[in-house]
Write an enzyme that holds these catalytic residues in place. Structure first.
Site, PDB file in Angstrom:
ATOM      1  N   ARG A 110     -40.219 -12.107  19.576  1.00 12.30           N
ATOM      2  CA  ARG A 110     -40.669 -12.671  18.304  1.00 12.30           C
ATOM      3  C   ARG A 110     -42.049 -13.302  18.465  1.00 12.30           C
ATOM      4  NH1 ARG A 110     -36.713 -10.333  17.929  1.00 12.30           N
ATOM      5  NH2 ARG A 110     -34.742 -10.872  16.984  1.00 12.30           N
ATOM      6  N   LYS A 128     -26.653 -18.125   8.989  1.00 15.52           N
ATOM      7  CA  LYS A 128     -27.480 -17.434   7.996  1.00 15.52           C
ATOM      8  C   LYS A 128     -26.653 -16.448   7.181  1.00 15.52           C
ATOM      9  CE  LYS A 128     -31.285 -17.498  11.327  1.00 15.52           C
ATOM     10  NZ  LYS A 128     -32.181 -16.636  12.139  1.00 15.52           N
ATOM     11  N   PRO A 140     -35.180 -15.074   5.435  1.00 14.68           N
ATOM     12  CA  PRO A 140     -34.262 -16.168   5.143  1.00 14.68           C
ATOM     13  C   PRO A 140     -33.623 -16.759   6.398  1.00 14.68           C
ATOM     14  CG  PRO A 140     -33.421 -14.062   4.302  1.00 14.68           C
ATOM     15  CD  PRO A 140     -34.695 -13.778   4.983  1.00 14.68           C
ATOM     16  N   GLU A 141     -33.803 -18.047   6.564  1.00 14.46           N
ATOM     17  CA  GLU A 141     -33.119 -18.777   7.626  1.00 14.46           C
ATOM     18  C   GLU A 141     -32.122 -19.700   6.931  1.00 14.46           C
ATOM     19  OE1 GLU A 141     -35.944 -20.402  10.472  1.00 14.46           O
ATOM     20  OE2 GLU A 141     -37.313 -18.736  10.103  1.00 14.46           O
TER      21      GLU A 141
END
Length: 290
Positions: free
Chosen positions: A280, A69, A2-3
């Site tokens: 990432r 977030k 979830p962003e």
DNA sequence: AGCCTCCCCCGGATGC
DNA sequence: TGCATCCGGGGGAGG
């Protein structure tokens, strides 16, 4: 994962159901208790599980707010205000049900960690498969200093200038642009998916050194991030692996993504490449993105 | 004081 | 079937 758009979707769906309702009691899972007994803090931070259960009891959920977030449950009891801060981590999900058996996806039902019983009789359930999420009961943001360091909301007037100023600081200027735009102290709410998309749309290589982009290019990039976030909000977010809106709902943004998770470039059909930036995985087109 | 690097938290997915 | 490995937001520890 979830962003911002996914969290926004959760808040929009949850808000009409829980705002104004009172939490009668809270029950945390054995896993949360065991973790704390072992000196860790699975999900519940900065309070023992038993304390947390008492703290939240009889609180009215006054307002729900998304901030970056995070989901802020603004709570109220006897004119005193508190905030229950929730981050979904990698795999957090909320459900509102009358009975947990209504949570049909087993992987979530198996990993229920908090059940808030509302005075209405409904159960507000937090499930989290990987337990990277958090529930943190605070009086004010200063109780958890990292919350004070968050960049403004990207749709705020001040956010672009904030991004420009931050990106010019030495510690950011020499880093890869993708790492910088994903940093919550530079831009709020932009994670791997939307950083990947925005960079691709502007043909910017994710590894470009930030100071290498001029002011105009940075402003263009900031605007593109906002556009991508907005498109995703309008599409209900990206439902990839463990992201669900409340009660298991799915978004459709994953069908609109142009680069994240792609094997081939949708423009030139070259094979995409993946490199690690700031820890990432970063996917890009070696032909189109320079 | 602030920055950097390392490391942790996990279970599902993947690969051998 | 069984095992090792990888992944990732965010923050805490220690240099």
């Amino acid at each position: 994962m979830p962003e911002l758009p996914e969290v926004e979707g959760v808040v929009r769906d949850l808000r009409p159901i829980v705002e104004g309702k009172t939490i009668e009691s809270v029950s945390l899972s054995d896993v949360v208790y065991t973790s704390h007994e072992a000196g860790k803090q699975a999900i519940v931070k900065n309070a023992k599980p038993s304390q947390f259960e008492l703290l939240v009891r009889d609180m009215k959920i006054d307002k729900l707010e998304r901030r970056s977030k995070y989901i802020f449950f603004h709570l109220k009891k006897n004119d005193e205000r508190f905030i229950l801060v929730n981050h979904l981590g990698m795999s957090g999900a909320w459900f509102v049900v009358n009975d947990v058996v209504e949570i049909t996806e087993e992987k979530f039902r198996k990993h229920i960690h908090a059940i808030f019983t509302l005075a209405s009789g409904e159960l507000l359930v937090y499930a989290d498969i990987r337990r990277f999420g958090e529930l943190r009961f605070i009086k004010e943001l200063a109780d958890h200093p990292p919350l004070l360091k968050m960049a403004p909301e990207p749709f705020d007037e001040s956010a672009c200038d904030f991004f420009l100023t931050q990106s010019e600081k030495p510690k950011f200027a020499k880093k890869a642009i993708k790492e910088v735009i994903m940093d919550g102290q530079v831009i709020s709410g932009c994670g791997n998916i939307y950083a990947t998309e925005a960079l691709f749309k502007l043909f910017i290589h994710p590894g470009r050194v930030t100071s290498d982009l001029n002011r105009e290019k940075k402003m263009e990039l900031f605007q593109m991030i906002c556009d991508v976030l907005q498109e995703s909000i309008d599409s209900g977010g990206s439902t990839i692996s463990d992201y669900r809106s409340i009660n298991g709902g799915a978004g459709t943004m994953q069908h609109r993504l142009k680069m994240y998770g792609k094997k081939q470039c949708v423009i030139c059909e070259a094979n995409t490449e993946s490199i690690v930036i700031g820890g990432r995985t970063s996917t890009y087109c070696p032909q189109c993105q320079k």
